[in-house]
Design a protein around this motif. Structure first.
Motif, PDB file in Angstrom:
ATOM      1  N   SER A  73     -24.424 -23.617 -11.719  1.00 16.64           N
ATOM      2  CA  SER A  73     -23.805 -22.470 -12.374  1.00 16.64           C
ATOM      3  C   SER A  73     -24.332 -22.353 -13.790  1.00 16.64           C
ATOM      4  O   SER A  73     -25.068 -23.216 -14.277  1.00 16.64           O
ATOM      5  N   ASP A  74     -23.938 -21.289 -14.469  1.00 17.70           N
ATOM      6  CA  ASP A  74     -24.221 -21.184 -15.885  1.00 17.70           C
ATOM      7  C   ASP A  74     -23.286 -22.139 -16.635  1.00 17.70           C
ATOM      8  O   ASP A  74     -22.365 -22.721 -16.058  1.00 17.70           O
ATOM      9  N   VAL A  75     -23.521 -22.292 -17.914  1.00 20.24           N
ATOM     10  CA  VAL A  75     -22.705 -23.192 -18.731  1.00 20.24           C
ATOM     11  C   VAL A  75     -21.321 -22.592 -18.960  1.00 20.24           C
ATOM     12  O   VAL A  75     -21.176 -21.408 -19.266  1.00 20.24           O
ATOM     13  N   LEU A  76     -20.284 -23.427 -18.793  1.00 20.21           N
ATOM     14  CA  LEU A  76     -18.901 -23.023 -19.008  1.00 20.21           C
ATOM     15  C   LEU A  76     -18.263 -23.943 -20.048  1.00 20.21           C
ATOM     16  O   LEU A  76     -18.576 -25.139 -20.100  1.00 20.21           O
ATOM     17  N   ALA A  77     -17.384 -23.399 -20.865  1.00 22.55           N
ATOM     18  CA  ALA A  77     -16.697 -24.210 -21.870  1.00 22.55           C
ATOM     19  C   ALA A  77     -15.661 -25.100 -21.195  1.00 22.55           C
ATOM     20  O   ALA A  77     -14.849 -24.626 -20.388  1.00 22.55           O
ATOM     21  N   PHE A  78     -15.683 -26.380 -21.505  1.00 26.25           N
ATOM     22  CA  PHE A  78     -14.799 -27.362 -20.872  1.00 26.25           C
ATOM     23  C   PHE A  78     -13.330 -26.954 -20.998  1.00 26.25           C
ATOM     24  O   PHE A  78     -12.588 -26.953 -20.015  1.00 26.25           O
ATOM     25  N   ASP A  79     -12.913 -26.618 -22.211  1.00 25.02           N
ATOM     26  CA  ASP A  79     -11.504 -26.288 -22.433  1.00 25.02           C
ATOM     27  C   ASP A  79     -11.072 -25.022 -21.698  1.00 25.02           C
ATOM     28  O   ASP A  79      -9.888 -24.870 -21.365  1.00 25.02           O
ATOM     29  N   ASP A  80     -12.011 -24.103 -21.438  1.00 23.11           N
ATOM     30  CA  ASP A  80     -11.664 -22.855 -20.751  1.00 23.11           C
ATOM     31  C   ASP A  80     -11.312 -23.090 -19.283  1.00 23.11           C
ATOM     32  O   ASP A  80     -10.587 -22.288 -18.685  1.00 23.11           O
ATOM     33  N   ILE A  81     -11.854 -24.167 -18.697  1.00 19.13           N
ATOM     34  CA  ILE A  81     -11.627 -24.418 -17.265  1.00 19.13           C
ATOM     35  C   ILE A  81     -10.973 -25.774 -17.025  1.00 19.13           C
ATOM     36  O   ILE A  81     -10.930 -26.254 -15.887  1.00 19.13           O
ATOM     37  N   ARG A  82     -10.483 -26.400 -18.067  1.00 20.03           N
ATOM     38  CA  ARG A  82      -9.804 -27.696 -17.913  1.00 20.03           C
ATOM     39  C   ARG A  82      -8.643 -27.552 -16.925  1.00 20.03           C
ATOM     40  O   ARG A  82      -7.818 -26.651 -17.039  1.00 20.03           O
TER      41      ARG A  82
ATOM     42  N   GLN B  68     -10.290 -34.368 -14.653  1.00 14.41           N
ATOM     43  CA  GLN B  68      -9.610 -35.375 -13.826  1.00 14.41           C
ATOM     44  C   GLN B  68     -10.519 -36.563 -13.560  1.00 14.41           C
ATOM     45  O   GLN B  68     -10.126 -37.710 -13.792  1.00 14.41           O
ATOM     46  N   GLN B  69     -11.735 -36.324 -13.055  1.00 15.24           N
ATOM     47  CA  GLN B  69     -12.657 -37.427 -12.810  1.00 15.24           C
ATOM     48  C   GLN B  69     -13.380 -37.833 -14.104  1.00 15.24           C
ATOM     49  O   GLN B  69     -13.633 -39.003 -14.344  1.00 15.24           O
ATOM     50  N   CYS B  70     -13.737 -36.860 -14.916  1.00 14.29           N
ATOM     51  CA  CYS B  70     -14.430 -37.108 -16.184  1.00 14.29           C
ATOM     52  C   CYS B  70     -13.830 -36.223 -17.269  1.00 14.29           C
ATOM     53  O   CYS B  70     -13.398 -35.105 -17.005  1.00 14.29           O
ATOM     54  N   GLY B  71     -13.800 -36.746 -18.490  1.00 11.70           N
ATOM     55  CA  GLY B  71     -13.546 -35.884 -19.634  1.00 11.70           C
ATOM     56  C   GLY B  71     -12.118 -35.552 -19.944  1.00 11.70           C
ATOM     57  O   GLY B  71     -11.817 -34.401 -20.247  1.00 11.70           O
ATOM     58  N   ASP B  72     -11.239 -36.508 -19.933  1.00 11.24           N
ATOM     59  CA  ASP B  72      -9.866 -36.242 -20.333  1.00 11.24           C
ATOM     60  C   ASP B  72      -9.726 -36.486 -21.836  1.00 11.24           C
ATOM     61  O   ASP B  72     -10.291 -37.422 -22.372  1.00 11.24           O
ATOM     62  N   GLY B  73      -8.979 -35.625 -22.519  1.00 14.50           N
ATOM     63  CA  GLY B  73      -8.713 -35.855 -23.936  1.00 14.50           C
ATOM     64  C   GLY B  73      -9.459 -34.916 -24.851  1.00 14.50           C
ATOM     65  O   GLY B  73     -10.349 -34.173 -24.444  1.00 14.50           O
ATOM     66  N   PRO B  74      -9.122 -34.957 -26.148  1.00 15.44           N
ATOM     67  CA  PRO B  74      -9.683 -34.025 -27.130  1.00 15.44           C
ATOM     68  C   PRO B  74     -11.161 -34.239 -27.411  1.00 15.44           C
ATOM     69  O   PRO B  74     -11.815 -33.368 -27.986  1.00 15.44           O
ATOM     70  N   THR B  75     -11.706 -35.392 -27.050  1.00 17.25           N
ATOM     71  CA  THR B  75     -13.127 -35.669 -27.291  1.00 17.25           C
ATOM     72  C   THR B  75     -14.012 -34.610 -26.644  1.00 17.25           C
ATOM     73  O   THR B  75     -15.119 -34.352 -27.115  1.00 17.25           O
ATOM     74  N   TYR B  76     -13.509 -33.995 -25.591  1.00 17.34           N
ATOM     75  CA  TYR B  76     -14.318 -33.052 -24.817  1.00 17.34           C
ATOM     76  C   TYR B  76     -14.042 -31.595 -25.189  1.00 17.34           C
ATOM     77  O   TYR B  76     -14.455 -30.692 -24.464  1.00 17.34           O
ATOM     78  N   SER B  77     -13.381 -31.375 -26.302  1.00 19.28           N
ATOM     79  CA  SER B  77     -13.025 -30.009 -26.668  1.00 19.28           C
ATOM     80  C   SER B  77     -14.251 -29.134 -26.925  1.00 19.28           C
ATOM     81  O   SER B  77     -14.196 -27.913 -26.777  1.00 19.28           O
ATOM     82  N   ASN B  78     -15.372 -29.739 -27.308  1.00 18.14           N
ATOM     83  CA  ASN B  78     -16.612 -28.994 -27.536  1.00 18.14           C
ATOM     84  C   ASN B  78     -17.637 -29.216 -26.430  1.00 18.14           C
ATOM     85  O   ASN B  78     -18.815 -28.877 -26.593  1.00 18.14           O
ATOM     86  N   ALA B  79     -17.187 -29.790 -25.318  1.00 17.58           N
ATOM     87  CA  ALA B  79     -18.097 -30.077 -24.212  1.00 17.58           C
ATOM     88  C   ALA B  79     -18.314 -28.838 -23.351  1.00 17.58           C
ATOM     89  O   ALA B  79     -17.545 -27.864 -23.400  1.00 17.58           O
ATOM     90  N   ALA B  80     -19.368 -28.880 -22.551  1.00 21.94           N
ATOM     91  CA  ALA B  80     -19.665 -27.822 -21.581  1.00 21.94           C
ATOM     92  C   ALA B  80     -19.661 -28.413 -20.182  1.00 21.94           C
ATOM     93  O   ALA B  80     -19.805 -29.629 -20.004  1.00 21.94           O
TER      94      ALA B  80
END
Length: 265
Positions: free
Chosen positions: A90-99, A113-125
């Motif tokens: 897919s294209d890049v999606l903002a982590f927080d938009d689809i958390r 759930q499997q990866c990326g829980d917590g505020p550390t991923y607020s700027n992740a894709a």
């Protein structure tokens, strides 16, 4: 004139609402004359059909995204088994938009759930992906062990490979409350992740597995770090176990060196 009907006393009903009680009374009135009153089990059935369980978990929303095929590779091992494998992204999606939302091809694969829980991923894709294999062995079912390598591939320790690998995580799930979160090591050893199907696949039949790729710190720059995403190569690899007795314990990987895809287009 209709007479009021007294409900049987049953401690299991607790503080049921008067609305539900009226429904039960109406159900009792409709019973045949030979059975003027419903047994407790019948009343429980009526109540269960009328009351929604407040403890039930709402369904996880699915991510609305389109996965586009980005490459196809053909594999054949020494025993003559073969299949074609494709990778879609897919294209890049903002982590927080689809958390908290799930992969459209796998409801058990949930962002955060499997990866990326917590505020550390607020700027992740997040990039949604799928790998698909179509068995092509003539007249024989095909054992399929398909893998995806995402990131720089090297046999020796590399600071560039380690830096790239530190920003990437790969999530998979094969059942409810099940999943894995993987990351390339400093050698960027491949394959990054994959799936081995237990049963051989009939000729012409396809099998698909979904995955998520998390890119850390992607939105630390305005518009996202597309330059980084476009520098990450995507490979397909295959791990097929030979039936030759001399190589029965050696997995043979057939890797196409041409990286026809990158993580971000």
């Amino acid at each position: 004139m209709t007479k009021a009907v007294a409900l049987p006393k049953n401690p299991r009903f607790g503080a049921r609402s008067m609305v539900v009680a009226s429904m039960v009374a109406a159900a009792v009135l409709l019973l045949p004359s030979c059975a003027q009153r419903a047994e407790p089990a019948e009343l429980d059935s009526i109540l269960d059909s009328a009351v929604t369980d407040p403890t039930s978990t709402p369904p996880v929303p699915s991510i609305d995204a389109v996965l586009v095929q980005r490459g196809m590779w053909s594999f054949k091992n020494g025993d003559g088994y073969s299949y074609n494998m494709s990778i879609s992204l897919s294209d890049v999606l903002a982590f927080d938009d689809i958390r908290g939302a799930s992969h459209p091809l796998n409801s058990n694969l949930v962002v955060g759930q499997q990866c990326g829980d917590g505020p550390t991923y607020s700027n992740a894709a997040v990039v949604l992906g799928s790998m698909t294999a179509v068995a092509t062995t003539p007249q024989f079912d095909t054992p399929i062990d398909m893998h995806v390598n995402i990131g720089m591939r090297t046999r020796q320790q590399s600071s560039a490979a380690a830096a790239m690998g530190a920003r990437l995580e790969f999530a998979q799930s094969f059942g409810k409350n099940d999943g894995s979160c993987k990351q390339n090591d400093q050698y960027a050893r491949w394959p990054s992740f994959g799936v081995n199907f237990k049963n051989p696949v009939p000729t012409g039949t396809s099998v698909t597995a979904a995955f998520l790729v998390i890119i850390k710190d992607y939105f630390d720059v305005p518009g996202g770090d597309r330059e980084f995403g476009q520098s990450v190569p995507v490979f397909a690899t295959s791990g097929q176990l030979s039936s030759d007795s001399k190589a029965a314990r050696a997995a043979m990987y057939y890797t196409k060196d041409e990286a026809t895809a990158t993580l971000v287009s």
